[in-house]
Design a protein around this motif. Structure first.
Motif, PDB file in Angstrom:
ATOM      1  N   ASN A  44      -0.892   8.864   0.404  1.00  0.00           N
ATOM      2  CA  ASN A  44      -0.642  10.183  -0.165  1.00  0.00           C
ATOM      3  C   ASN A  44      -1.794  11.112   0.169  1.00  0.00           C
ATOM      4  O   ASN A  44      -2.773  10.698   0.773  1.00  0.00           O
ATOM      5  CB  ASN A  44      -0.406  10.099  -1.684  1.00  0.00           C
ATOM      6  CG  ASN A  44      -1.590   9.512  -2.417  1.00  0.00           C
ATOM      7  OD1 ASN A  44      -2.716   9.931  -2.240  1.00  0.00           O
ATOM      8  ND2 ASN A  44      -1.329   8.526  -3.261  1.00  0.00           N
ATOM      9  N   MET A  77       0.845  -1.188   0.000  1.00  0.00           N
ATOM     10  CA  MET A  77       0.000   0.000   0.000  1.00  0.00           C
ATOM     11  C   MET A  77       0.878   1.234   0.000  1.00  0.00           C
ATOM     12  O   MET A  77       2.053   1.174   0.364  1.00  0.00           O
ATOM     13  CB  MET A  77      -0.969   0.006   1.183  1.00  0.00           C
ATOM     14  CG  MET A  77      -0.337   0.146   2.547  1.00  0.00           C
ATOM     15  SD  MET A  77      -1.524   0.362   3.893  1.00  0.00           S
ATOM     16  CE  MET A  77      -2.517  -1.087   3.795  1.00  0.00           C
ATOM     17  N   SER A  78       0.299   2.326  -0.443  1.00  0.00           N
ATOM     18  CA  SER A  78       0.984   3.612  -0.397  1.00  0.00           C
ATOM     19  C   SER A  78       0.014   4.651   0.143  1.00  0.00           C
ATOM     20  O   SER A  78      -1.203   4.515   0.012  1.00  0.00           O
ATOM     21  CB  SER A  78       1.501   4.023  -1.776  1.00  0.00           C
ATOM     22  OG  SER A  78       0.416   4.278  -2.650  1.00  0.00           O
ATOM     23  N   ARG A  80      -5.302   9.688   1.193  1.00  0.00           N
ATOM     24  CA  ARG A  80      -5.708   8.523   0.394  1.00  0.00           C
ATOM     25  C   ARG A  80      -4.710   7.401   0.585  1.00  0.00           C
ATOM     26  O   ARG A  80      -3.534   7.627   0.820  1.00  0.00           O
ATOM     27  CB  ARG A  80      -5.773   8.885  -1.085  1.00  0.00           C
ATOM     28  CG  ARG A  80      -6.908   9.817  -1.400  1.00  0.00           C
ATOM     29  CD  ARG A  80      -7.454   9.547  -2.770  1.00  0.00           C
ATOM     30  NE  ARG A  80      -8.633  10.355  -2.977  1.00  0.00           N
ATOM     31  CZ  ARG A  80      -8.868  11.057  -4.052  1.00  0.00           C
ATOM     32  NH1 ARG A  80      -8.011  11.055  -5.046  1.00  0.00           N
ATOM     33  NH2 ARG A  80      -9.960  11.755  -4.169  1.00  0.00           N
ATOM     34  N   GLU A  96      -3.604   3.729  -1.390  1.00  0.00           N
ATOM     35  CA  GLU A  96      -3.738   2.808  -2.514  1.00  0.00           C
ATOM     36  C   GLU A  96      -3.303   1.440  -2.020  1.00  0.00           C
ATOM     37  O   GLU A  96      -2.218   1.289  -1.461  1.00  0.00           O
ATOM     38  CB  GLU A  96      -2.897   3.256  -3.703  1.00  0.00           C
ATOM     39  CG  GLU A  96      -3.472   4.459  -4.395  1.00  0.00           C
ATOM     40  CD  GLU A  96      -2.750   4.790  -5.682  1.00  0.00           C
ATOM     41  OE1 GLU A  96      -1.538   4.496  -5.805  1.00  0.00           O
ATOM     42  OE2 GLU A  96      -3.401   5.353  -6.570  1.00  0.00           O
ATOM     43  N   THR A 109      -5.580  -2.379  -7.914  1.00  0.00           N
ATOM     44  CA  THR A 109      -5.205  -1.227  -7.103  1.00  0.00           C
ATOM     45  C   THR A 109      -6.515  -0.590  -6.664  1.00  0.00           C
ATOM     46  O   THR A 109      -7.297  -0.148  -7.508  1.00  0.00           O
ATOM     47  CB  THR A 109      -4.373  -0.200  -7.897  1.00  0.00           C
ATOM     48  OG1 THR A 109      -3.192  -0.831  -8.370  1.00  0.00           O
ATOM     49  CG2 THR A 109      -4.011   0.997  -7.022  1.00  0.00           C
ATOM     50  N   ALA A 143     -14.154   3.889  -1.832  1.00  0.00           N
ATOM     51  CA  ALA A 143     -13.214   2.867  -2.286  1.00  0.00           C
ATOM     52  C   ALA A 143     -13.476   2.659  -3.771  1.00  0.00           C
ATOM     53  O   ALA A 143     -14.608   2.358  -4.156  1.00  0.00           O
ATOM     54  CB  ALA A 143     -13.409   1.561  -1.522  1.00  0.00           C
ATOM     55  N   THR A 144     -12.448   2.854  -4.593  1.00  0.00           N
ATOM     56  CA  THR A 144     -12.632   2.709  -6.031  1.00  0.00           C
ATOM     57  C   THR A 144     -11.566   1.806  -6.622  1.00  0.00           C
ATOM     58  O   THR A 144     -10.438   1.732  -6.121  1.00  0.00           O
ATOM     59  CB  THR A 144     -12.570   4.074  -6.754  1.00  0.00           C
ATOM     60  OG1 THR A 144     -11.305   4.677  -6.496  1.00  0.00           O
ATOM     61  CG2 THR A 144     -13.676   4.994  -6.287  1.00  0.00           C
ATOM     62  N   THR A 194      -8.205   2.451  -4.539  1.00  0.00           N
ATOM     63  CA  THR A 194      -7.936   3.752  -3.937  1.00  0.00           C
ATOM     64  C   THR A 194      -8.974   4.009  -2.857  1.00  0.00           C
ATOM     65  O   THR A 194     -10.176   3.983  -3.118  1.00  0.00           O
ATOM     66  CB  THR A 194      -7.978   4.865  -4.994  1.00  0.00           C
ATOM     67  OG1 THR A 194      -6.999   4.583  -6.006  1.00  0.00           O
ATOM     68  CG2 THR A 194      -7.681   6.222  -4.361  1.00  0.00           C
ATOM     69  N   THR A 207     -10.317   6.629   0.078  1.00  0.00           N
ATOM     70  CA  THR A 207     -10.316   7.995   0.585  1.00  0.00           C
ATOM     71  C   THR A 207     -10.701   7.927   2.046  1.00  0.00           C
ATOM     72  O   THR A 207     -11.761   7.388   2.387  1.00  0.00           O
ATOM     73  CB  THR A 207     -11.318   8.876  -0.183  1.00  0.00           C
ATOM     74  OG1 THR A 207     -10.991   8.824  -1.578  1.00  0.00           O
ATOM     75  CG2 THR A 207     -11.270  10.316   0.310  1.00  0.00           C
TER      76      THR A 207
END
Length: 83
Positions: A20, A17-18, A28, A30, A73, A57-58, A75, A77
């Protein structure tokens, strides 16, 4: 992050995960991994959307096209902390 780990379930391989922030400062995350089936991936996204820690969640639609062993992946929020 415990909230993501709690939602993974069977058929999901977590790879990383990352973290940012977007321009407005919204945090957020990922999440990267592989889902055994597109149904498993879709179910994970729905569980994450239902989690109160996340606003959204997208996953790119194209990642749901692969029937088996689909890399993904997602994403996430984060919901702002209450003050």
């Amino acid at each position: 992050m415990r909230e993501v780990d709690a939602e993974l379930g069977e058929g999901i391989t977590f790879e990383g995960m990352s973290f940012n922030r977007v321009d407005d400062g919204t945090p957020r995350i990922e999440v990267f991994g592989t889902a055994s089936t597109r149904e498993t991936l879709a179910a994970l996204v729905e569980r994450l959307k239902a989690n109160p820690y996340f606003l959204d969640a997208t996953v790119p639609f194209g990642q749901l096209a692969q029937a088996r062993n689909a890399p993904f992946t997602i994403t996430l929020t984060l919901r702002p902390a209450k003050k």
